[in-house]
Design an enzyme around this catalytic site. Structure first.
Site: not given
Ligand SMILES: [Zn+2]
Length: 666
Positions: A103, A107, A142, A147, A149, A152, A295, A303
């Site tokens: 999950r 971006c 959350e 990022c 990339c 960005c 929560e 996990w």
């Molecule tokens: Zn990005």
């Protein structure tokens, strides 16, 4: 007062929903959060929406009086979105593109992903906005991550144009003359990936700022798509405090109607009682009372590896801890432990089999107590006289350059918090942009980045009678560009401190360390006013020269033996304390104790270790929460005659059961 659960009807056959709603009703659950990851079910292909199942789930719940918070599902883009354009997947610091399969795989600056976001949020709003079954919306889940990339990169270059106006200005501010980094075109400016080993600190900090701004902007996009469709619903995002430091939450919270956060005090080791308290105090500091825990841990969590199971009483105890510190809503995560997916072992109120058990009974008991006293025990204000400043930007600057292998900005803040928490003196945890005028004392550990405006506000605060506590590595950098100041340290703050730093040393693994790593010379607070209190310096040591200030502590060993380790300065009507080194916990407790006495700070009476005492509300409304986080029974005297809510009896002494809670009024 809200008691709810996070529910995922899409994980279960529809013929089970009725039973779930029935069990919820029996437990006194009045709210569910739905749909936060259900994108593939709501929009199986582009533009083809299927909300009927969600509508039916809402109907089953609402027919039993259960209201809804709807989550936008954008934390989990489905496979068809990614397959169409894999460049939506974020790129990490090493330049590697993430894959599909978990999950948060997107971006926030990707133009196509922003289109997808606008479409699903708008469609949800058009279908459910203003629905009487709804009380609120949660945007995404959350927010986090940075990022690296190409989208960005381009957006970062635009962000820099906006900030600096010209490349001449940027080159000057960052000092790109160092290592021949002067930029002649905006397109030449790189992202701070690990492809280069150590980036310009100005560029690096600006990227972290840009990254935080990107999330705020992405949230704004969702707000703009949703707001026009809304009725009375209020909008929030579920913040994460523990370890999530990449976004300036004061900015993220600005456009939201209320604040909420996700609390898991027991992930590994012992429950993080004090950290949870500090996180609640940050939620209140950012948004006032009335925040929710969206929560709240209600079972063993994890996990692939599972935390210990909350012991009998702890689920209620953690919920009351949140209420004591200003929460008005507790939503337990999750309703039923799912049989599938990454979170198979992130347990909820019900186990996999779906039959009510011990934890269900505890949640039910809590809901019943809220039905009886919920309103009475949650007055609007938590009276606070002291604030601890948490500056996200300073945290990022230390993330980039920790200065010492031992310096952890979060932990230093918590060390200061510890002293006051242990004495039951309430603190707000605030960001530097907040108004200081409500407080009598400000604690600003390691205030590394300072600008003229902040300096002036701090001066005004102290001149007006406030007490300011500063520590080592303060005033080191110019805030705008992450440049080291051209002055004696603590730079802009020198006049306030009335002393300057002659030289300094890290205590991280250097010859200065005596004994354990990170420990340094002995320091002792002077007999007046702190009594004889000593310990070893931690993390860092400043050699102080006093301008006008008086010594507050001295080094008792090492090359600076006999010289000041901390100072105290009268400035205007106020006082400034400067700590030249990190302190051990006992000295933080001593310092807090001295300030409490000196400033006559209000708060609850002192309690044995592991017992919190917190007042919520003022005057006739005030409620005292006593919270026993110990595995043993604890008996304590109340130091004033109080009426216990449960028994209605007036008491001077109370015995708290293991993980027990007691509530009192005057
Ligand atoms: Zn990005």
């Amino acid at each position: 007062m809200i008691v709810g659960v996070d529910y995922y009807p899409e994980h279960w056959p529809e013929d089970r929903w009725e039973r779930d709603a029935e069990l919820m009703e029996e437990a006194g659950i009045g709210l569910v959060r739905l749909a936060e990851f259900a994108w593939s079910k709501m929009e199986p292909e582009e533009g083809s929406f299927n909300f009927d199942w969600l509508d039916r789930a809402m109907e089953v719940l609402y027919s039993r009086g259960i209201e809804v918070v709807l989550g936008t599902p954008t934390a989990a883009p489905p496979a068809w979105i990614i397959e169409e354009d894999r460049s939506i997947l974020p790129v990490d610091e090493n330049g590697d593109r993430e894959g599909f399969g978990a999950r948060r795989h997107y971006c926030p600056n990707h133009p196509r992903y922003r289109e997808h976001t606008r479409r699903i949020v708008k469609a949800m709003g058009e279908r459910f906005g203003g629905d009487p079954r709804l009380v609120g919306w949660q945007l995404d889940n959350e927010f986090s991550g940075r990022c690296y990339c190409d989208y960005c990169k381009e957006a970062f270059q635009d962000w820099l144009k906006e900030k600096y106006g010209s490349l001449e200005e940027l080159n000057e501010e960052w000092g790109t003359i160092f290592w021949s980094q002067e930029y002649g075109e905006w397109e030449e400016i790189p992202l701070p990936t690990t492809r280069a080993r150590a980036h310009n600190p100005g560029l690096h900090l600006d990227y972290y700022r840009f990254s935080s701004d990107s999330w705020v902007d992405y949230q704004d996009l969702q707000l703009e798509a949703l707001r026009p469709t809304l009725g009375d619903e209020r909008v929030t995002h579920n913040f994460m405090f523990a370890g999530f430091t990449g976004i300036d939450y004061s900015e993220l919270g600005e456009e939201l109607d209320f604040l909420s956060w996700d609390n898991y005090p027991l992930i590994s080791g012992e429950p993080r009682t004090e950290r949870a308290a500090a996180a609640h105090d940050l939620a209140r500091g950012l948004g006032g009372t009335g925040f929710w825990v969206m929560e709240e841990q209600s079972g063993p969590s994890g996990w692939n590896v599972v935390s210990a199971t909350p012991r009998p009483g702890q689920i209620k105890l953690w919920s009351y801890q949140a209420l004591a510190r200003g929460a008005d809503g507790i939503v337990f995560f999750r309703w039923r432990t799912c049989r599938v997916g990454t979170e198979q072992y992130w347990h909820g109120v019900l186990d996999h089999h779906g039959e009510p058990g011990r934890r269900y009974d505890e949640v039910k008991e809590f809901a019943r107590e809220m039905e009886e006293v919920g309103k009475e025990i949650t007055p609007d204000r938590v009276p606070v006289e002291v604030a601890l400043i948490k500056d996200y930007e300073t945290g990022w600057a230390f993330e980039i350059q920790p200065n010492s292998t031992e310096l952890d900005y979060e932990e230093e803040g918590l060390a200061h918090y510890h002293g006051f928490h242990r004495l039951n003196v309430p603190l707000d945890v605030i960001t530097p942009g907040e108004d200081f005028s409500d407080y009598g004392a400000l604690i600003a550990p390691n205030l590394y980045l300072v600008n003229e405006e902040l300096r002036k506000r701090l001066e005004r605060f102290v001149r007006g009678g406030g007490t300011l506590i500063l520590s080592y590595r303060s005033g080191v950098k110019e805030s705008r560009n992450n440049k080291v100041v051209n002055q004696l340290l603590p730079g802009e703050l020198r006049q306030l401190v009335g002393a300057h730093v002659e030289e300094y040393t890290t205590l991280g693994g250097s010859p200065w360390g005596e004994g354990k790593a990170g420990e340094g010379p002995a320091i002792e607070f002077l007999p007046h006013p702190l009594g004889s209190m000593s310990g070893r310096a931690r993390v860092w040591a400043d050699r102080l020269k006093l301008d006008r200030a008086r010594p507050l502590a001295l080094y008792r060993s090492g090359p600076w033996e006999g010289e000041p380790a901390a100072s105290i300065n009268e400035y205007g009507a106020g006082t400034v304390i400067y700590l030249g080194s990190g302190l051990p916990r006992n000295m933080h407790r001593g310092l807090a104790y001295w300030l409490k006495e000196r400033m006559e700070l209000s708060g609850a009476a002192e309690t044995p270790a592991g017992v919190e005492a917190v007042w919520r509300g003022e005057g006739d409304e005030a409620v005292l929460y006593l919270l026993n986080h110990n595995a043993e029974e604890v008996t304590l005297s109340l130091q004033e005659d109080l009426k216990e809510l449960k028994s209605g009896e007036r008491r001077e002494e109370i015995t708290l059961s293991p993980y027990g809670v007691a509530l009192f009024r005057r």
